[in-house]
Design an enzyme around this catalytic site. Structure first.
Site, PDB file in Angstrom:
ATOM      1  N   TYR A  97       0.838  -1.199   0.000  1.00 57.60           N
ATOM      2  CA  TYR A  97       0.000   0.000   0.000  1.00 57.60           C
ATOM      3  C   TYR A  97       0.877   1.254   0.000  1.00 57.60           C
ATOM      4  O   TYR A  97       0.631   2.202  -0.748  1.00 57.60           O
ATOM      5  CB  TYR A  97      -0.941  -0.002   1.207  1.00 57.60           C
ATOM      6  CG  TYR A  97      -1.951  -1.128   1.171  1.00 57.60           C
ATOM      7  CD1 TYR A  97      -3.110  -1.029   0.410  1.00 57.60           C
ATOM      8  CD2 TYR A  97      -1.742  -2.297   1.888  1.00 57.60           C
ATOM      9  CE1 TYR A  97      -4.039  -2.063   0.368  1.00 57.60           C
ATOM     10  CE2 TYR A  97      -2.661  -3.340   1.852  1.00 57.60           C
ATOM     11  CZ  TYR A  97      -3.803  -3.212   1.094  1.00 57.60           C
ATOM     12  OH  TYR A  97      -4.707  -4.240   1.044  1.00 57.60           O
ATOM     13  N   ASN A 120     -12.150   0.132  -6.064  1.00 61.67           N
ATOM     14  CA  ASN A 120     -11.646   0.063  -7.432  1.00 61.67           C
ATOM     15  C   ASN A 120     -12.766  -0.381  -8.385  1.00 61.67           C
ATOM     16  O   ASN A 120     -13.255  -1.504  -8.287  1.00 61.67           O
ATOM     17  CB  ASN A 120     -10.475  -0.927  -7.499  1.00 61.67           C
ATOM     18  CG  ASN A 120      -9.927  -1.117  -8.897  1.00 61.67           C
ATOM     19  OD1 ASN A 120     -10.289  -0.422  -9.835  1.00 61.67           O
ATOM     20  ND2 ASN A 120      -9.039  -2.088  -9.045  1.00 61.67           N
ATOM     21  N   HIS A 129      -5.645  -6.701  -6.790  1.00 58.61           N
ATOM     22  CA  HIS A 129      -5.159  -7.915  -6.129  1.00 58.61           C
ATOM     23  C   HIS A 129      -3.632  -7.911  -6.005  1.00 58.61           C
ATOM     24  O   HIS A 129      -3.083  -8.659  -5.207  1.00 58.61           O
ATOM     25  CB  HIS A 129      -5.646  -9.176  -6.872  1.00 58.61           C
ATOM     26  CG  HIS A 129      -5.181  -9.280  -8.280  1.00 58.61           C
ATOM     27  ND1 HIS A 129      -5.814  -8.624  -9.314  1.00 58.61           N
ATOM     28  CD2 HIS A 129      -4.135  -9.956  -8.839  1.00 58.61           C
ATOM     29  CE1 HIS A 129      -5.185  -8.902 -10.452  1.00 58.61           C
ATOM     30  NE2 HIS A 129      -4.157  -9.710 -10.187  1.00 58.61           N
ATOM     31  N   GLU A 156      -1.069 -15.848 -11.288  1.00 65.00           N
ATOM     32  CA  GLU A 156      -0.043 -15.024 -11.916  1.00 65.00           C
ATOM     33  C   GLU A 156       1.371 -15.494 -11.566  1.00 65.00           C
ATOM     34  O   GLU A 156       2.345 -14.908 -12.036  1.00 65.00           O
ATOM     35  CB  GLU A 156      -0.225 -13.558 -11.506  1.00 65.00           C
ATOM     36  CG  GLU A 156      -1.477 -12.940 -12.082  1.00 65.00           C
ATOM     37  CD  GLU A 156      -1.583 -11.442 -11.839  1.00 65.00           C
ATOM     38  OE1 GLU A 156      -0.618 -10.828 -11.320  1.00 65.00           O
ATOM     39  OE2 GLU A 156      -2.641 -10.876 -12.187  1.00 65.00           O
TER      40      GLU A 156
END
Length: 167
Positions: A97, A120, A129, A156
């Site tokens: 963050y 979002n 994410h 991913e």
């Protein structure tokens, strides 16, 4: 000519995913149904086809970078700058963050970044994410929970699958 929006739904491994496209581009995405944008809706599969094909390719593991044009109208000011910085975070990587706050060039504190992530309007394409807490995964909104965030980061290649993922 009156502005319109076209919706489509994509079946994903983590549930049905809805997207909306205006003449300017992808305006909103998410799990859990359509969002009332106050714009007349039209049935226009041609308008949504490119975004649908990209999302299907992403979930199939065949796409790492989205080229779908984005209509940023649902975000402005610092919120938009944060989301635009997030849009540049590469596939398979994460930022905290605090790092996202710095990347955005805004004065939004880390806690404020979390609030922006929770709201979002363009999930997956603007990859909230990929934002994690300094001490772990952090939360995930959209009505789907942190399990979906874990799935996306595993998909991913950022996280390794656990034994539980095999059953």
């Amino acid at each position: 000519m009156m502005e319109t929006v076209a919706f489509a739904e994509v079946s994903t491994p983590v549930g049905p995913f809805v997207l909306a496209v205006t003449e300017a581009g992808l305006v909103t995405t998410g799990w859990g149904g359509r969002r009332d944008l106050g714009i007349p809706e039209v049935h226009d599969p041609d308008r949504t086809a490119f975004a649908v094909s990209e999302l299907k390719a992403y979930f199939a593991g065949e796409l790492r970078t989205f080229q779908t044009p984005i209509d940023w109208r649902l975000s402005s000011g610092s919120r938009r700058r944060v989301l635009q910085a997030l849009h540049e975070v590469p596939y398979g990587t994460v930022v905290t963050y605090g790092e996202l706050a710095r990347l955005s060039g805004t004065s939004v504190p880390a806690r404020g970044i979390g609030s922006i992530m929770a709201g979002n309007p363009l999930g997956i394409v603007v990859p909230c994410h990929r934002v994690v807490a300094g001490n772990g995964l952090g939360g995930f909104s959209g009505g789907v929970g942190v399990e979906t965030k874990r799935w996306l980061l595993t998909h991913e290649g950022y996280l390794q699958p656990t034994l539980l993922d095999l059953f």
